[in-house]
Write a protein that holds these residues in place. Structure first.
Motif, PDB file in Angstrom:
ATOM      1  N   UNK A 215     -14.197 -30.682-108.384  1.00 59.52           N
ATOM      2  CA  UNK A 215     -15.137 -30.728-109.502  1.00 59.52           C
ATOM      3  C   UNK A 215     -16.598 -30.522-109.081  1.00 59.52           C
ATOM      4  N   UNK A 216     -16.895 -30.728-107.790  1.00 61.32           N
ATOM      5  CA  UNK A 216     -18.282 -30.677-107.340  1.00 61.32           C
ATOM      6  C   UNK A 216     -18.455 -29.657-106.206  1.00 61.32           C
ATOM      7  N   UNK A 217     -19.686 -29.159-106.103  1.00 64.77           N
ATOM      8  CA  UNK A 217     -20.067 -28.267-105.008  1.00 64.77           C
ATOM      9  C   UNK A 217     -21.129 -28.963-104.179  1.00 64.77           C
ATOM     10  N   UNK A 218     -20.941 -29.000-102.871  1.00 62.51           N
ATOM     11  CA  UNK A 218     -21.916 -29.582-101.957  1.00 62.51           C
ATOM     12  C   UNK A 218     -22.478 -28.467-101.087  1.00 62.51           C
ATOM     13  N   UNK A 219     -23.804 -28.395-100.956  1.00 61.27           N
ATOM     14  CA  UNK A 219     -24.403 -27.354-100.127  1.00 61.27           C
ATOM     15  C   UNK A 219     -25.631 -27.867 -99.397  1.00 61.27           C
TER      16      UNK A 219
END
Length: 305
Positions: free
Chosen positions: A120-124
């Protein structure tokens, strides 16, 4: 300067609070920013972390193979997307448009991979200078100003967004990451696309990939630059084997910096410059000239586009 121990504790809690029990897709490039994010996220959410490395076809020589070796223990997903990126960039010459195309393509690939796992989430690994330059109109970083308006994630997690590069390196040391990663030379998210002026083609990228490798071989160990690179800047007339050549011009750039907000060109000895020029023109067919860029930042940026 950042309090490393305090930052690590707070960043782990920030990721854990943002993600909850959901799976998180993470953009892993192998640079120090994304590597620090990977270690923080691993501590925060464990197996709910889904690190993804996208081979855009715009990477340095041997880059993808080395990333596989460095991150073989964290269940890394490799996505071969070179054809997708070259197709999307065909005919495009404007630097900002290139960055936005690359930024959107990255997101769409992450969305596609996320659907396979239910993430559900994007980490960058966005850092403070990325935000400053994008929001200030200097250039759109692919992970900030180059991001598409519509993103199919519940949220984006950016634990390093308030840090400068030197602070990120300090955090890498505090996390116990290998020195190779902690002091890894910056490489732009859009890859070699910002080192080819004008339209991107596999031929041009192949040429600058080889030239970039030569520059790094000649400069990294001896001069420890903040960043060094080769860029394809145009066409010019030359001579090879007593035959007129209408070939490529390669610009070489090597700078010292602390946080990438400013940079000074390195005063390289003539012998070193001559060696680089000789190698590039003799080892890479089609290159007619090599020049050395002595412009500081400002007024120039470190990369060419």
């Amino acid at each position: 300067m950042v309090n490393v121990t305090k930052f690590i504790d707070e960043a782990v809690e920030k990721i854990r609070a943002a993600a909850g029990d959901e799976k998180v897709v993470m953009a892993l490039s192998g640079g120090v920013d994304s590597s620090v994010c990977a270690e923080l996220a691993k501590r925060a959410i464990g197996t709910n972390l889904m690190p993804i490395y996208v081979d855009t076809g715009l990477m340095r020589k041997g880059e993808s193979e080395r990333i596989c070796e460095l991150f073989c223990d964290i269940n890394l997903t490799m996505v071969d997307a070179g054809d997708e990126f070259f197709s999307a960039l065909e005919g495009v010459t404007d630097p900002e448009e290139k960055r936005k195309i690359i930024g959107e393509k990255f997101i769409r690939i992450f969305e596609r991979e996320a659907k396979k796992t239910g993430a559900k989430y994007l980490l960058q690994g966005t850092i403070y200078p990325d935000r400053i330059e994008s929001e200030g109109g200097i250039k759109s970083h692919h992970n900030v100003g180059g991001m598409p308006v519509h993103i199919d994630f519940s949220g984006i997690i950016e634990p390093l967004e308030d840090l400068y590069k030197d602070e990120v390196r300090d955090v890498a040391g505090g996390l116990g990451l290998p020195r190779e990663i902690q002091h890894r030379m910056p490489f732009p998210g859009p890859g070699l696309a910002v080192r080819v002026l004008g339209e991107i083609t596999p031929e041009k990228v192949g040429i600058i990939r080889e030239a970039n490798a030569i520059v790094e071989q000649e400069l990294v160990e001896q001069y420890t630059p903040w960043q060094c690179l080769a860029a394809l800047i145009g066409l010019g007339t030359g001579v090879k084997g007593d035959v007129r050549l209408h070939g490529w011009i390669v610009a070489v750039r090597a700078v010292h910096s602390r946080d990438a907000m400013t940079a000074d060109p390195i005063e390289l000895p003539w012998k070193t410059l001559h060696q680089i020029g000789s190698r590039i023109t003799s080892e890479i067919p089609g290159v007619a000239r090599v020049v050395y860029d002595i412009t500081p930042k400002p007024p120039a940026t470190i990369e060419y586009e």
